[in-house]
Design a protein around this motif. Structure first.
Motif, PDB file in Angstrom:
ATOM      1  N   GLN A  51       0.223  -8.410   4.847  1.00  0.00           N
ATOM      2  CA  GLN A  51       1.082  -7.992   6.111  1.00  0.00           C
ATOM      3  C   GLN A  51       2.302  -9.724   5.931  1.00  0.00           C
ATOM      4  O   GLN A  51       3.469  -9.353   5.879  1.00  0.00           O
ATOM      5  CB  GLN A  51       0.894  -8.577   7.482  1.00  0.00           C
ATOM      6  CG  GLN A  51       0.633  -7.625   8.504  1.00  0.00           C
ATOM      7  CD  GLN A  51       0.376  -7.666   9.804  1.00  0.00           C
ATOM      8  OE1 GLN A  51      -0.026  -9.016   9.599  1.00  0.00           O
ATOM      9  NE2 GLN A  51       0.221  -6.913  10.461  1.00  0.00           N
ATOM     10  N   GLN A 103       4.519  -8.347   2.260  1.00  0.00           N
ATOM     11  CA  GLN A 103       5.323  -7.569   2.883  1.00  0.00           C
ATOM     12  C   GLN A 103       6.014  -8.211   3.592  1.00  0.00           C
ATOM     13  O   GLN A 103       7.361  -7.767   3.606  1.00  0.00           O
ATOM     14  CB  GLN A 103       4.988  -6.241   2.706  1.00  0.00           C
ATOM     15  CG  GLN A 103       3.666  -5.563   1.693  1.00  0.00           C
ATOM     16  CD  GLN A 103       3.417  -4.677   2.416  1.00  0.00           C
ATOM     17  OE1 GLN A 103       2.969  -4.093   3.361  1.00  0.00           O
ATOM     18  NE2 GLN A 103       2.317  -3.716   1.776  1.00  0.00           N
ATOM     19  N   ASN A 104       5.978  -8.821   4.678  1.00  0.00           N
ATOM     20  CA  ASN A 104       7.667  -8.770   5.480  1.00  0.00           C
ATOM     21  C   ASN A 104       7.319 -10.993   6.024  1.00  0.00           C
ATOM     22  O   ASN A 104       6.893 -11.155   6.890  1.00  0.00           O
ATOM     23  CB  ASN A 104       7.322  -8.092   6.499  1.00  0.00           C
ATOM     24  CG  ASN A 104       7.949  -8.732   7.636  1.00  0.00           C
ATOM     25  OD1 ASN A 104       9.202  -9.460   7.399  1.00  0.00           O
ATOM     26  ND2 ASN A 104       7.913  -7.663   8.776  1.00  0.00           N
TER      27      ASN A 104
END
Length: 83
Positions: free
Chosen positions: A52, A55-56
């Motif tokens: 997480q 990726q973001n």
């Protein structure tokens, strides 16, 4: 609630530890990753959390804002890593 914060809280990570992680993150993102890996999270949860984060990156900003920390420090730390 931010998914990073939710994952940490559901694995019984205290608010104090969460604040410390994000304080370290604002100063040294690599050290924060090492700190996160030492929390004793199950491997699958740890991989989910790291995924997480990678990726973001906006999730980090949201978590920092939710915790009331200074996101400008996160940006400065990120710039230092890129040099």
């Amino acid at each position: 609630m931010n998914p990073i914060l939710a994952l940490l809280k559901e694995n019984n990570i205290s608010d104090t530890q969460i604040n410390e992680i994000f304080e370290v993150l604002t100063q040294n993102p690599l050290a924060a990753m090492a700190t996160i890996s030492q929390l004793g999270l199950p491997q699958d949860k740890l991989q989910l959390l790291m995924g997480q984060v990678m990726q973001n990156p906006m999730l980090i900003k949201e978590a920092v804002e939710e915790l009331g920390l200074d996101f400008a420090k996160v940006e400065a730390a990120k710039e230092q890593l890129q040099k």
